[in-house]
Design a protein around this motif. Structure first.
Motif, short mmCIF file in Angstrom:
data_model
loop_
_atom_site.label_atom_id
_atom_site.label_comp_id
_atom_site.label_asym_id
_atom_site.label_seq_id
_atom_site.Cartn_x
_atom_site.Cartn_y
_atom_site.Cartn_z
N ASP A 129 20.26 27.22 -66.86
CA ASP A 129 19.10 26.95 -67.71
C ASP A 129 17.87 26.63 -66.86
N GLU A 130 18.05 25.83 -65.83
CA GLU A 130 16.94 25.42 -64.96
C GLU A 130 16.35 26.60 -64.20
N LEU A 131 17.22 27.52 -63.78
CA LEU A 131 16.78 28.63 -62.95
C LEU A 131 16.44 29.89 -63.73
N ALA A 132 16.55 29.84 -65.05
CA ALA A 132 16.28 31.02 -65.88
C ALA A 132 14.86 31.52 -65.63
N GLY A 133 14.74 32.81 -65.41
CA GLY A 133 13.42 33.41 -65.21
C GLY A 133 12.92 33.38 -63.78
N ILE A 134 13.62 32.69 -62.89
CA ILE A 134 13.21 32.62 -61.48
C ILE A 134 13.88 33.76 -60.72
N PRO A 135 13.10 34.61 -60.05
CA PRO A 135 13.72 35.72 -59.29
C PRO A 135 14.60 35.19 -58.15
N LEU A 136 15.86 35.52 -58.22
CA LEU A 136 16.81 35.11 -57.18
C LEU A 136 17.62 36.34 -56.77
N PRO A 137 17.06 37.20 -55.94
CA PRO A 137 17.77 38.43 -55.56
C PRO A 137 19.04 38.13 -54.80
N VAL A 138 20.13 38.75 -55.21
CA VAL A 138 21.42 38.53 -54.57
C VAL A 138 22.21 39.85 -54.62
N SER A 139 22.99 40.10 -53.61
CA SER A 139 23.77 41.33 -53.60
C SER A 139 25.10 41.10 -52.90
N LEU A 140 26.07 41.89 -53.30
CA LEU A 140 27.38 41.93 -52.65
C LEU A 140 27.77 43.39 -52.57
N THR A 141 27.87 43.90 -51.38
CA THR A 141 28.14 45.33 -51.18
C THR A 141 29.44 45.51 -50.43
N LYS A 142 30.26 46.42 -50.91
CA LYS A 142 31.53 46.76 -50.24
C LYS A 142 31.65 48.28 -50.27
N ASP A 143 31.84 48.87 -49.12
CA ASP A 143 31.93 50.32 -49.05
C ASP A 143 32.72 50.73 -47.82
N SER A 144 33.07 52.00 -47.76
CA SER A 144 33.74 52.57 -46.60
C SER A 144 32.99 53.83 -46.19
N TYR A 145 33.03 54.14 -44.92
CA TYR A 145 32.36 55.34 -44.43
C TYR A 145 33.05 55.82 -43.17
N TRP A 146 32.88 57.10 -42.87
CA TRP A 146 33.42 57.68 -41.65
C TRP A 146 32.27 57.88 -40.67
N ALA A 147 32.44 57.42 -39.44
CA ALA A 147 31.40 57.57 -38.42
C ALA A 147 32.04 57.46 -37.04
N THR A 148 31.46 58.14 -36.09
CA THR A 148 31.92 58.01 -34.70
C THR A 148 31.43 56.68 -34.16
N PRO A 149 31.99 56.20 -33.04
CA PRO A 149 31.48 54.97 -32.44
C PRO A 149 29.98 55.03 -32.15
N ALA A 150 29.50 56.17 -31.67
CA ALA A 150 28.07 56.29 -31.37
C ALA A 150 27.24 56.22 -32.65
#
Length: 223
Positions: A129-150
């Protein structure tokens, strides 16, 4: 300034004793606090962490012994501390205990960051209730990818370059625009050793490679 002799790993990126000295929840929290505020006394550190002044003083002195922090300019009778130049740690198989020490430091750091993230989510829920309307950007990202060490190193460097202007604001308060908040960023990337390296598109067993044509029948087997 003296330079380390050959074989001397003190204050080096692979010094296991120094890594073990930092792999402690309170010492990590104290170092983070000094990074955030620039400098602080043991009393201010105690107020921030909820620990006693004596306990904070002990751990601050230990951080100083290993070169993580240093005394700041005295303020009357106050004796504040500030962060010293940060160290990039990496394991060195030729240094006994180095690889295990990196594991311990990484585990302590990851646990601290995860607890901080979950703690924020809980606080936001408790103060909805206190923080309603206050921009509080937050993210949680989980992914996989293929890449060489370089390619992976290039990706990590690109992320560091992207963050650099914002990280500099930690030490330069004059560069912070109105409304800026202190943000926490924690990211990891590692190979999954359960999967072998990709064979490459030219390999016969590559997933997308065209199957080899069948061999023609032997003349002996023709009717």
């Amino acid at each position: 300034m003296s330079t380390p002799e050959a074989g001397d790993t003190r204050h080096s990126p692979s010094d296991p004793e120094r890594m073990r000295a930092l792999a402690h929840p309170l010492r990590l929290a104290l170092l983070q606090f000094l990074d955030d505020v620039g400098e602080a006394t043991a009393t201010q550190c105690a107020r921030h962490t909820g620990e006693s002044v004596a306990n904070c003083s002990f751990h601050l002195r230990l951080l100083a012994r290993y070169g993580f922090i240093e005394p700041a300019e005295p303020r009357g009778r106050e004796r504040p501390w500030r962060s010293a130049e940060r160290t990039h740690f990496e394991p060195d198989p030729s240094v006994p205990g180095s690889i295990r020490a990196v594991v311990g430091l990484a585990e302590a750091t990851a646990r601290q960051e995860v607890e901080g993230f979950v703690g924020f989510l809980r606080e936001r829920a408790d103060r909805a209730d206190e923080l309603a309307g206050i921009p509080l950007p937050v993210s949680l990202t989980k992914d996989s990818y293929w890449a060489t060490p370089a390619e992976t190193e290039e990706l990590q460097q690109a992320m560091n370059d992207l963050l650099a202007p914002y990280v500099r604001r930690v030490r330069d308060a004059a560069d912070r625009p109105a409304g800026a908040r202190l943000m926490r960023w924690f990211a990891t990337s590692h190979p999954d050793l359960a999967f072998p390296p990709a064979p490459g598109p030219e390999a016969s067993d590559a997933p997308d490679a065209a199957p080899e044509p069948p061999e023609p029948p032997s003349p002996d087997k023709e009717a």
